[in-house]
Design a protein around this motif. Structure first.
Motif, short mmCIF file in Angstrom:
data_model
loop_
_atom_site.label_atom_id
_atom_site.label_comp_id
_atom_site.label_asym_id
_atom_site.label_seq_id
_atom_site.Cartn_x
_atom_site.Cartn_y
_atom_site.Cartn_z
N THR A 42 29.64 46.96 43.92
CA THR A 42 29.39 46.76 42.49
C THR A 42 29.59 45.39 42.00
O THR A 42 28.88 44.48 41.31
CB THR A 42 29.56 47.55 41.35
N LEU A 43 31.03 45.09 42.33
CA LEU A 43 31.52 43.78 41.87
C LEU A 43 30.62 42.63 42.55
O LEU A 43 30.50 41.75 41.83
CB LEU A 43 33.27 43.64 42.19
N ILE A 44 30.63 42.52 43.98
CA ILE A 44 30.03 41.58 44.62
C ILE A 44 28.67 41.59 44.12
O ILE A 44 27.89 40.30 43.95
CB ILE A 44 30.19 41.51 45.99
N GLY A 45 27.78 42.68 44.00
CA GLY A 45 26.55 42.38 43.41
C GLY A 45 26.10 42.10 42.16
O GLY A 45 25.31 41.43 41.93
N ALA A 46 27.43 42.30 41.30
CA ALA A 46 27.11 41.63 39.89
C ALA A 46 27.51 40.05 39.60
O ALA A 46 27.06 39.33 38.92
CB ALA A 46 28.24 42.39 39.02
N ILE A 47 28.10 39.62 40.85
CA ILE A 47 28.62 38.13 40.61
C ILE A 47 27.64 37.24 41.67
O ILE A 47 27.69 36.23 41.56
CB ILE A 47 29.86 38.07 40.73
N SER A 48 27.36 37.63 42.78
CA SER A 48 26.92 36.89 43.77
C SER A 48 25.51 36.10 43.29
O SER A 48 24.59 36.77 42.83
CB SER A 48 26.45 37.67 45.12
N GLU A 49 25.42 34.64 43.65
CA GLU A 49 24.34 34.03 43.39
C GLU A 49 23.29 34.16 44.57
O GLU A 49 22.29 33.56 44.23
CB GLU A 49 24.95 32.45 43.16
N ILE A 50 23.66 34.73 45.67
CA ILE A 50 22.61 35.02 46.68
C ILE A 50 22.59 36.39 46.70
O ILE A 50 23.16 37.24 46.37
CB ILE A 50 23.11 34.43 47.96
N ARG A 51 21.33 36.91 47.40
CA ARG A 51 21.27 38.16 47.60
C ARG A 51 22.41 38.84 48.39
O ARG A 51 22.52 38.45 49.69
CB ARG A 51 19.96 38.46 48.09
N PRO A 52 23.25 40.03 47.83
CA PRO A 52 24.41 40.34 48.75
C PRO A 52 23.99 41.02 49.88
O PRO A 52 23.10 41.69 50.07
CB PRO A 52 25.15 41.03 47.84
N ASP A 173 54.99 38.50 39.55
CA ASP A 173 53.94 37.45 39.68
C ASP A 173 52.50 37.81 40.01
O ASP A 173 51.95 36.86 39.92
CB ASP A 173 54.63 36.30 40.39
N VAL A 174 52.48 39.09 40.28
CA VAL A 174 51.12 39.42 40.75
C VAL A 174 50.31 39.56 39.11
O VAL A 174 50.63 40.67 38.30
CB VAL A 174 51.15 40.90 41.42
N PRO A 175 49.29 38.84 39.05
CA PRO A 175 48.57 39.20 37.97
C PRO A 175 47.68 40.49 37.89
O PRO A 175 47.29 40.92 39.05
CB PRO A 175 47.23 37.82 38.05
N ILE A 176 47.65 40.95 36.55
CA ILE A 176 46.84 42.19 36.54
C ILE A 176 45.74 42.04 35.41
O ILE A 176 46.10 41.55 34.13
CB ILE A 176 47.61 43.52 36.06
N VAL A 177 44.49 42.27 35.99
CA VAL A 177 43.40 42.09 35.13
C VAL A 177 42.64 43.29 34.90
O VAL A 177 42.11 43.94 35.78
CB VAL A 177 42.41 41.02 35.66
N LEU A 178 42.36 43.69 33.65
CA LEU A 178 41.35 44.71 33.38
C LEU A 178 39.74 44.28 33.07
O LEU A 178 39.79 43.43 32.29
CB LEU A 178 41.64 45.67 32.00
N PHE A 179 38.98 45.01 33.80
CA PHE A 179 37.58 44.43 33.77
C PHE A 179 36.68 45.46 34.02
O PHE A 179 36.97 46.44 34.18
CB PHE A 179 37.54 43.25 34.76
N ASP A 180 35.25 44.88 34.01
CA ASP A 180 34.25 45.98 34.01
C ASP A 180 33.61 45.25 35.32
O ASP A 180 32.75 44.11 35.30
CB ASP A 180 33.09 45.78 32.95
N ALA A 181 33.44 46.04 36.47
CA ALA A 181 33.01 45.50 37.68
C ALA A 181 31.26 45.31 37.73
O ALA A 181 30.73 44.72 38.58
CB ALA A 181 33.07 46.44 38.93
N ARG A 182 30.80 45.93 36.59
CA ARG A 182 29.31 45.70 36.40
C ARG A 182 28.89 44.33 35.60
O ARG A 182 27.63 44.22 35.65
CB ARG A 182 28.60 46.91 35.72
N ASP A 183 29.79 43.78 34.83
CA ASP A 183 29.59 42.45 34.19
C ASP A 183 29.93 41.38 34.79
O ASP A 183 30.89 41.02 35.40
CB ASP A 183 30.30 42.95 32.86
N ARG A 184 28.87 40.53 34.79
CA ARG A 184 29.10 39.17 35.47
C ARG A 184 30.49 38.31 35.13
O ARG A 184 31.15 37.93 35.68
CB ARG A 184 27.84 38.57 35.56
N GLU A 185 30.34 38.24 33.79
CA GLU A 185 31.36 37.38 33.25
C GLU A 185 32.88 37.92 33.34
O GLU A 185 33.71 37.30 33.59
CB GLU A 185 30.97 37.32 31.69
N SER A 186 32.79 39.29 33.20
CA SER A 186 34.07 39.96 33.43
C SER A 186 34.63 39.66 34.84
O SER A 186 35.77 39.43 35.38
CB SER A 186 33.83 41.58 33.13
N VAL A 187 33.63 39.80 35.87
CA VAL A 187 34.08 39.62 37.29
C VAL A 187 34.40 38.14 37.47
O VAL A 187 35.27 37.85 38.09
CB VAL A 187 32.81 39.97 38.20
#
Length: 214
Positions: A42-52, A173-187
């Motif tokens: 889902t993450l890759i599909g939400a952000i990819s500028e090419i057909r994943p 030092d490991v960053p932790i991010v809360l996000f929505d894998a369906r949302d392009r800006e979040s990804v």
């Protein structure tokens, strides 16, 4: 800054003599890892500028007793090789995204997928947090910089980042991010975080080497 991509490296330093237009294009490889059903495809599909590129296949009865589907019983497909996508963060930085298969029976492919990776995103689902332990251990063992990206599923209880850090025994030092894998800006924010984390670590190492040489 020096960004690494596979066996090649490209200087990306800002200097008075080099304009933005003259700087070389930097291409980097980022791994997207995590447990089964955590949302890598889902993450890759939400952000990819090419057909994943996706290698999902339908789950059959042959996976019974082999794949752990606890918590994602409604999932009917699984990635059997990899997912692949591409995103241009700006005109001089392109990320190639490689999603790893989540099931244990496909872990033998991880070394090939991880070769030449600049960094990684380890995805987590707080309802099944234990499923991301293998990915965390893998990248810690390889010394690959990674961020932990918590996919906030609908209806899942929200937890503070520091509570998640303690539960997974992550380094400070490991960053932790809360996000929505369906949302392009979040990804996109997740990917920006991993690039900044990698480059920040590289700068710190160069600073340490410079101090040692004085």
């Amino acid at each position: 800054m020096r960004a690494y991509s596979g066996k090649y490296s490209v200087d990306y330093a800002h200097s008075d003599s080099t304009s933005a237009a003259d700087r070389p294009l930097v291409t980097t490889k980022i791994l997207i890892a995590g447990g089964f059903g955590v949302g890598k495809t889902t993450l890759i599909g939400a952000i990819s500028e090419i057909r994943p590129l996706q290698t999902e296949e339908t789950l059959t009865d042959r996976s019974l007793g082999v794949d752990n589907t606890a918590g994602v019983e409604q999932k009917t497909t699984t990635t059997v090789a990899l997912d692949f996508g591409r995103i241009t963060l700006h005109d001089k930085l392109v990320l190639y995204l490689f999603g790893t298969p989540g099931q244990e029976r496909f872990w033998f492919m991880w070394d090939e997928l991880a070769f030449g990776a600049l960094g990684a995103v380890v995805m987590a689902d707080t309802r099944r947090l234990v499923n991301c332990f293998p990915s965390v251990d893998y990248f810690e063992h390889r010394g690959t910089p990674f961020v932990l990206a918590v996919n906030c599923f609908d209806g899942a209880e929200r937890h503070k980042s520091e509570d998640i850090r303690i539960a997974l025994d992550l380094d400070p030092d490991v960053p932790i991010v809360l996000f929505d894998a369906r949302d392009r800006e979040s990804v996109k924010q997740v990917l920006i975080t991993v690039v900044e984390h990698v480059l920040g670590g590289a700068s710190a190492k160069r600073g340490s080497r410079a101090e040692m040489s004085l």
